[in-house]
Design an enzyme around this catalytic site. Structure first.
Site, PDB file in Angstrom:
ATOM      1  N   CYS A 178     -10.138 -15.549  33.749  1.00  0.00           N
ATOM      2  CA  CYS A 178     -10.223 -15.256  32.313  1.00  0.00           C
ATOM      3  C   CYS A 178      -9.485 -13.971  31.966  1.00  0.00           C
ATOM      4  O   CYS A 178      -9.469 -13.555  30.812  1.00  0.00           O
ATOM      5  CB  CYS A 178     -11.676 -15.167  31.862  1.00  0.00           C
ATOM      6  SG  CYS A 178     -12.596 -13.804  32.602  1.00  0.00           S
ATOM      7  N   HIS A 236      -4.682  -2.404  25.156  1.00  0.00           N
ATOM      8  CA  HIS A 236      -5.138  -2.987  23.896  1.00  0.00           C
ATOM      9  C   HIS A 236      -3.971  -3.557  23.106  1.00  0.00           C
ATOM     10  O   HIS A 236      -4.064  -4.648  22.524  1.00  0.00           O
ATOM     11  CB  HIS A 236      -5.858  -1.928  23.050  1.00  0.00           C
ATOM     12  CG  HIS A 236      -7.244  -1.636  23.505  1.00  0.00           C
ATOM     13  ND1 HIS A 236      -7.849  -0.412  23.338  1.00  0.00           N
ATOM     14  CD2 HIS A 236      -8.164  -2.420  24.124  1.00  0.00           C
ATOM     15  CE1 HIS A 236      -9.073  -0.453  23.834  1.00  0.00           C
ATOM     16  NE2 HIS A 236      -9.280  -1.646  24.306  1.00  0.00           N
TER      17      HIS A 236
END
EC number: 2.7.3.9
Length: 556
Positions: free
Chosen positions: A486, A186
């Site tokens: 992606c 993250h």
């Protein structure tokens, strides 16, 4: 004396400044007993602290927007977990103080996560941050977090919690270095979104003394401690040259000989759109729709609310391509109304498309909302399913899209090795593939993307991962269909050239990376990219693959 350390570079750029450390973690509260008559009061204190921390995390998410908002809202849900709160109250009822009850309940939950499989073990840092914030509030001490400073600095931490990373001030935090984390953690994703140079997985970073001068290269992962004047000048010159190259390269993505490679943006919602447009994104290659579902873990958002959010993103790219990923819930993104609560290993259980096929009403509502949101807009809408394992999955998703009356291309994400190995079979049911290299690496190497100790296996330069990308791209070419990337691999400019050489037809990344990738692609021909890709696949390690590709492209 100048010394050099090396971690994993996860966000481009150079930062030169003095070290500042994150605030010290909350100390363990004393294990003292309270009288029975005080239990109710202590339980009330605990509930108020939990609600205050959850509200603070939600507020931070609203300020940050986009991907950061989704991450912080997930943390707020973690703080309010009813089973966790029930455990806190049970401990207080038998004599614990509010702070000790919170500390011990979170410790027990932490142990469960750590033993629940690699994917959930990666959420331990997020859980620790929530615990520290609640205990700090109860003890009346400052929250652990980003240090106060009037002067710009390089932030050093064991790991950065999403709540801290999301609201970093780029005018003060020149860059950051962490001991833990990986290239797809993250913190890494949010650093790229912020455009802050960052290096992760650097053991011993915490031993750097406060005030030490360091120079951080977020591309190579190198940290120069007490850099010489010559080294600082060299890095500053390289950074200036890079900025000039970025400014000089505009327009659609393409190699120097005109081979088009559309450069798209990864977005988490409407808040991410302005940065994508400013960076010159040619569309959206990954619209993560989870953010909309995290507002309420117990109920799916209404069709009307979904239509409104989707239309805002679609309207920003007239005549552009927007690829929407339907809800990817499960594992580290549990939703009460969708995902089982008792799975022994959620990362390998009912997540992604599997959850949606078990709850067809949720999938149908989302697909119908997308159909309505795109009505009358000159946008090329494409919709894809996460965690597709085989042709049966692909067919089930395509059938659901058709039943919802969706006028769009239907696609499948390649995140599971079986999907790459059988890509041509899957393409009999859908019209495009999109490689999610973060999860594909995780499942290929059994290496959790949040665990710094296995970061070498999360490296997208791993030749085995490049082999799976090549298999997917070759299958798409044989079927006359497209195959994009992606995942975070696309944000590495050098690797973007290799991916192009492997036959990938589009690249999607955080907006901050688009100028770097555009400028790098424009320097090389398609043939050079193909030779670099072949050289990388011929190697046996990620480091060798990167070096070999660099040698080919530099003409060595």
């Amino acid at each position: 004396m100048e010394t050099t350390l090396r971690g994993v570079g996860v966000s481009h750029g150079v930062a030169i400044g003095e070290v500042r450390h994150m605030g010290t973690a909350v100390l363990e509260p004393p294990a003292k007993q309270i009288p029975t008559e005080d239990a109710e009061r202590e339980q009330g204190r605990a509930r108020k602290a939990v609600e205050a921390v959850a509200a603070d995390l939600m507020a931070r998410g609203n300020l940050a927007g986009g991907e950061a908002q989704a991450v912080l809202e997930a943390q707020a849900m973690m703080a309010q977990d009813p089973e966790l709160m029930a455990d806190v109250e049970r401990r207080i009822a038998v004599g614990s103080t509010a702070e000790r009850g919170v500390y011990d309940a979170f410790a027990a939950y932490r142990a469960l996560l750590a033993n629940a499989g690699e994917y959930l073990a990666g959420r331990v840092a997020d859980l620790d941050d929530v615990r520290n914030r609640i205990v700090a509030r109860l003890l009346g001490v400052p929250m652990p977090g980003v240090p106060d400073s009037d002067e710009p600095y390089v932030l050093i931490a064991r790991d950065l919690a999403p709540a801290d990373t999301a609201l970093l001030d780029p005018t003060l935090v020149l860059g950051f270095v962490t001991e833990e984390g990986g290239p797809t953690s993250h913190s890494a994703i949010l650093a790229r979104a912020l455009g802050v140079p960052a290096v992760v997985a650097l053991p011993g970073a915490g031993e750097l003394a406060e005030g030490t001068l360091v120079a951080v290269d977020g591309s190579t992962g190198e940290i120069f401690v007490n850099p010489s004047a010559e080294k600082k000048a060299e890095m500053e010159a390289a950074a200036a040259a890079r900025r000039a190259a970025l400014a000089a390269t505009t327009g659609p993505g393409a190699t120097s000989d005109g081979h088009k490679v559309p450069l798209l943006a990864n977005v988490g919602g409407p808040a991410d759109v302005p940065a994508a447009v400013e960076a010159g994104a040619e569309g959206v290659g990954l619209f993560r729709t989870e953010f909309l579902f995290l507002d309420d873990s117990k109920n799916a958002p209404s069709e009307e609310k979904q239509v409104e959010a989707y239309r805002k993103v679609l309207e920003a790219f007239p005549e552009g391509r927007v690829v929407v990923r339907v809800l990817d819930a499960g594992a580290d993104k549990p939703l009460d109304f969708l995902t089982p609560a008792d799975e022994p290993n959620p990362a390998l259980g009912v997540r992604g498309l599997r959850s949606l096929l078990d709850h067809p009403d949720v999938l149908r509502t989302q697909l119908t909302a997308l159909a309505k949101a795109s009505e009358g807009l000159p946008v090329y809408l494409e919709v894809m399913a996460p965690m597709v394992a085989d042709r049966a999955d692909a067919k089930a998703f395509a059938d659901a899209c058709r039943e919802a009356g969706l006028q769009a291309k239907f696609g499948a994400m390649v995140e599971i090795p079986s999907a790459a190995l059988r890509a041509r079979s899957i393409l009999q049911e859908v019209e495009f593939l999109s490689l999610g290299t973060n999860d594909l690496a995780q499942y290929t190497f059994a290496a959790d993307r949040q665990v710094g100790a296995v970061s070498r296996l999360q490296d997208p330069w791993q030749p085995a991962l490049l082999d799976l990308v090549a298999l997917s791209a070759e299958a798409a070419k044989a079927e006359g269909k497209s195959c994009g990337v992606c995942g975070e691999a696309a944000s590495d400019p050098l690797l973007a050239c290799v991916l192009t050489g492997l036959g990938v037809t589009s690249l999607s990344m955080g907006a901050a990376s688009i100028p770097y990738v555009r400028a790098t692609l424009a320097k090389y021909t398609l043939a050079q990219c193909e030779r670099a890709a072949a050289a990388a696949r011929a190697c046996d390690s990620a480091e060798e693959a990167r070096t070999a590709a660099q040698a080919v492209l530099s003409g060595e």
